[in-house]
Design an enzyme around this catalytic site. Structure first.
Site, PDB file in Angstrom:
ATOM      1  N   TYR A 102       5.514   2.583  13.015  1.00 21.39           N
ATOM      2  CA  TYR A 102       4.025   2.939  12.471  1.00 21.39           C
ATOM      3  C   TYR A 102       3.323   1.355  12.213  1.00 21.39           C
ATOM      4  O   TYR A 102       4.005   0.561  11.371  1.00 21.39           O
ATOM      5  CB  TYR A 102       3.864   3.592  11.238  1.00 21.39           C
ATOM      6  CG  TYR A 102       2.469   3.987  10.765  1.00 21.39           C
ATOM      7  CD1 TYR A 102       1.489   4.489  11.629  1.00 21.39           C
ATOM      8  CD2 TYR A 102       1.978   3.140   9.402  1.00 21.39           C
ATOM      9  CE1 TYR A 102       0.192   4.525  11.305  1.00 21.39           C
ATOM     10  CE2 TYR A 102       0.607   3.499   9.268  1.00 21.39           C
ATOM     11  CZ  TYR A 102      -0.246   4.049  10.020  1.00 21.39           C
ATOM     12  OH  TYR A 102      -1.562   4.204   9.820  1.00 21.39           O
TER      13      TYR A 102
ATOM     14  N   ASP B 271       6.570  -6.776  12.370  1.00 18.22           N
ATOM     15  CA  ASP B 271       5.695  -6.065  11.361  1.00 18.22           C
ATOM     16  C   ASP B 271       6.496  -5.978  10.042  1.00 18.22           C
ATOM     17  O   ASP B 271       7.070  -4.997   9.856  1.00 18.22           O
ATOM     18  CB  ASP B 271       5.105  -4.801  11.912  1.00 18.22           C
ATOM     19  CG  ASP B 271       4.050  -3.977  10.855  1.00 18.22           C
ATOM     20  OD1 ASP B 271       3.855  -4.536   9.931  1.00 18.22           O
ATOM     21  OD2 ASP B 271       3.704  -2.927  11.421  1.00 18.22           O
TER      22      ASP B 271
ATOM     23  N   LYS C 225       0.466  -4.635   1.880  1.00 17.48           N
ATOM     24  CA  LYS C 225       1.333  -3.907   0.772  1.00 17.48           C
ATOM     25  C   LYS C 225       1.438  -4.972  -0.262  1.00 17.48           C
ATOM     26  O   LYS C 225       0.512  -5.241  -1.109  1.00 17.48           O
ATOM     27  CB  LYS C 225       2.333  -3.236   1.315  1.00 17.48           C
ATOM     28  CG  LYS C 225       2.088  -2.064   2.247  1.00 17.48           C
ATOM     29  CD  LYS C 225       2.955  -1.142   2.505  1.00 17.48           C
ATOM     30  CE  LYS C 225       2.302   0.064   3.383  1.00 17.48           C
ATOM     31  NZ  LYS C 225       2.541   0.466   4.756  1.00 17.48           N
TER      32      LYS C 225
HETATM   33  C1  LIG Z   1       1.614   0.853   5.844  1.00 18.16           C
HETATM   34  C2  LIG Z   1       1.919  -0.013   7.180  1.00 18.16           C
HETATM   35  C3  LIG Z   1       0.930  -0.669   8.132  1.00 18.16           C
HETATM   36  C4  LIG Z   1      -0.512  -0.233   7.877  1.00 18.16           C
HETATM   37  O1  LIG Z   1      -0.783  -0.914   6.682  1.00 18.16           O
HETATM   38  P1  LIG Z   1      -2.509  -0.364   5.820  1.00 18.16           P
HETATM   39  O2  LIG Z   1      -2.656  -1.421   4.810  1.00 18.16           O
HETATM   40  O3  LIG Z   1      -1.845   1.014   5.635  1.00 18.16           O
HETATM   41  O4  LIG Z   1      -3.309  -0.377   7.001  1.00 18.16           O
HETATM   42  C5  LIG Z   1       1.242  -1.262   9.201  1.00 18.16           C
HETATM   43  N1  LIG Z   1       2.531  -1.510   9.430  1.00 18.16           N
HETATM   44  C6  LIG Z   1       3.741  -0.839   8.617  1.00 18.16           C
HETATM   45  C7  LIG Z   1       4.940  -1.290   8.834  1.00 18.16           C
HETATM   46  C8  LIG Z   1       3.376  -0.201   7.631  1.00 18.16           C
HETATM   47  O5  LIG Z   1       4.344   0.214   6.791  1.00 18.16           O
END
Ligand SMILES: *Cc1c(COP(=O)(O)O)cnc(C)c1O
Length: 419
Positions: free
Chosen positions: A141, A234, A262
């Site tokens: 994701y 990511d 995060k």
């Molecule tokens: C949570 C998440 C996102 C998206 O971040 P948001 O602040 O919710 O837009 C992107 N990549 C990874 C791996 C994530 O866990």
């Protein structure tokens, strides 16, 4: 008001009563509790019930809620004004700290969410290479940007994962199963000169925790280098969780671009993407790739983020990892003693206990775990004050604020679960 009343009201104002779908708790056949406040590893709902929190706002609160240094930094920043729309010192301080901890990020751009970070990194990769295609992994994701919302009937056929995403957009998204290097190589052999980037969660955290098999990340690194594509890690979950320098420090593989979110906001909305000076030099106003943000580099978020990163450097990651592993192993043993088959995946302060009798290395295997068993476990744990992610394909996170007593209470609750 109680959670039930609030949820009924919320459903008249927001689709499903929530501002992010998983919060509605549909995967565990339940209704959400409404949280009133949180401190350390604990949260309290609007009816005053106390929970030990293993969601931690889906990852950011690695120091626990209301860490005194983070709260103080945020309060001090608010007293200087909450947004300027002009450069401020906090941006430099946070960027300098990130660059020190993650040396591949020589330059970076602050944004306001992980979604914005990955979306912008993709645009930069495309602008830099002059190519359109990207490779992403099924079950990874990267936020809700159109290009990443593709699912596959087979690894070859790309179809939109949700209504509202045009087929013309996800046509550029090539899919592969996580850990399947051969599938990635096949994409490069078929269309290597059209592929701008490979984006990957270096430890997958959004289909349950899935570790990269030996050689997978190095293989991606080598293929990207060979074909002139950019490798994007990511690290929105893994950044500052797997190690102070993220997954790239832990696995010893250096990507071209990194996305963060995060933890770097310390509970405030922050995202960030960055890489070498040469690549980042393609961003406006120096280069031609456009990206902007009214609240980017917000002074309160920068202050909270910097305080978080400073505090984390005093924290003992190895000790938390050992304690988390002991907790996860004991939880697994308890479930097995009740006749459940469990596959435990764990790294650092994160783990997923799959109700499954086989190892999980990709989305196909993750999808085979028993969601009914997880729902039963989740509901009974919540009723005993243990707050877990309301879906089986998520991580449980621990924080530096969780005490041995918290873990012991969690195990006691698990012992009482019935299937
Ligand atoms: C949570 C998440 C996102 C998206 O971040 P948001 O602040 O919710 O837009 C992107 N990549 C990874 C791996 C994530 O866990």
């Amino acid at each position: 008001m109680d959670s039930k009343t609030l949820y009924a009201k919320a459903q008249t104002l927001m689709p499903g009563g929530v501002n992010s779908p998983l919060r509605a708790c549909r995967y565990v056949n339940a209704e959400p509790v409404f949280i009133d406040r949180a401190k350390g590893a604990r949260m309290w709902d609007v009816e005053g019930r106390e929970y030990i929190d293993y969601v931690l706002s889906w990852g950011p609160m690695i120091l626990g809620h209301q860490d005194p240094a983070v709260s103080e930094a945020a309060h001090r920043a608010v007293d200087h004004g909450s947004s300027f729309g002009a450069p401020c010192y906090g941006e430099i301080a946070l960027a300098e700290e990130i660059s020190k901890l993650i040396p591949s990020m020589e330059m970076m751009r602050m944004v306001s969410s992980g979604t914005e970070a990955t979306m912008s990194a993709l645009r930069l990769a495309r602008g830099y290479t002059g190519r359109s295609k990207l490779i992403k992994f099924i079950g990874n994701y990267h936020g809700h940007n159109d290009a990443f919302l593709a699912a596959a009937g087979s690894a070859a056929a790309t179809v939109p994962g949700t209504p509202g995403v045009p087929e013309e957009i996800v046509r550029h998204t090539l899919l592969a199963q996580y850990n399947d290097l051969d599938a990635v190589r096949a994409h490069f052999e078929a269309s290597g000169d059209e592929i701008a980037c490979v984006i990957v969660e270096p430890m997958a955290g959004n289909m349950g925790l899935v570790l990269p098999v030996d050689g997978f990340l190095q293989g991606l690194r080598d293929l990207c280098t060979e074909y002139g594509a950019l490798l994007i890690f990511d690290e929105v979950i893994t950044g500052f969780r797997l190690a102070p320098g993220g997954a790239q420090e832990r696995f010893g593989i250096t990507p071209d671009l990194t996305t963060l979110g995060k933890i770097i906001g310390g509970g405030f909305p922050v995202g960030c993407y960055g890489g070498s000076r040469e690549i980042m030099g393609h961003m406006a106003p120096v280069g031609g790739v456009f990206q902007a943000g009214t609240l980017s580099g917000n002074p309160v978020a920068m202050a909270a983020g910097l305080a978080t990163l400073k505090r984390l450097q005093e924290c003992d990651y190895a000790a938390l990892e050992a304690r988390s592993l002991a907790l996860a192993r004991e939880l697994t043993a308890i479930m097995e003693s009740k006749g459940q088959s469990v596959y435990l995946a764990t790294m650092a302060s994160a783990f997923t206990m799959y109700f499954s009798d086989r190892p999980v290395t990709n989305m196909i295997e993750s999808g085979k775990s028993d969601s009914g068993a997880y729902a039963a476990y989740w509901q009974q744990m919540l009723a005993q004050g243990i707050y877990l992610a309301p879906a089986g394909f998520e991580c449980a996170f621990t924080s530096f604020a969780h005490t041995d007593e918290d873990f012991e209470k969690t195990l006691e609750a698990a012992r009482k679960v019935r299937f």
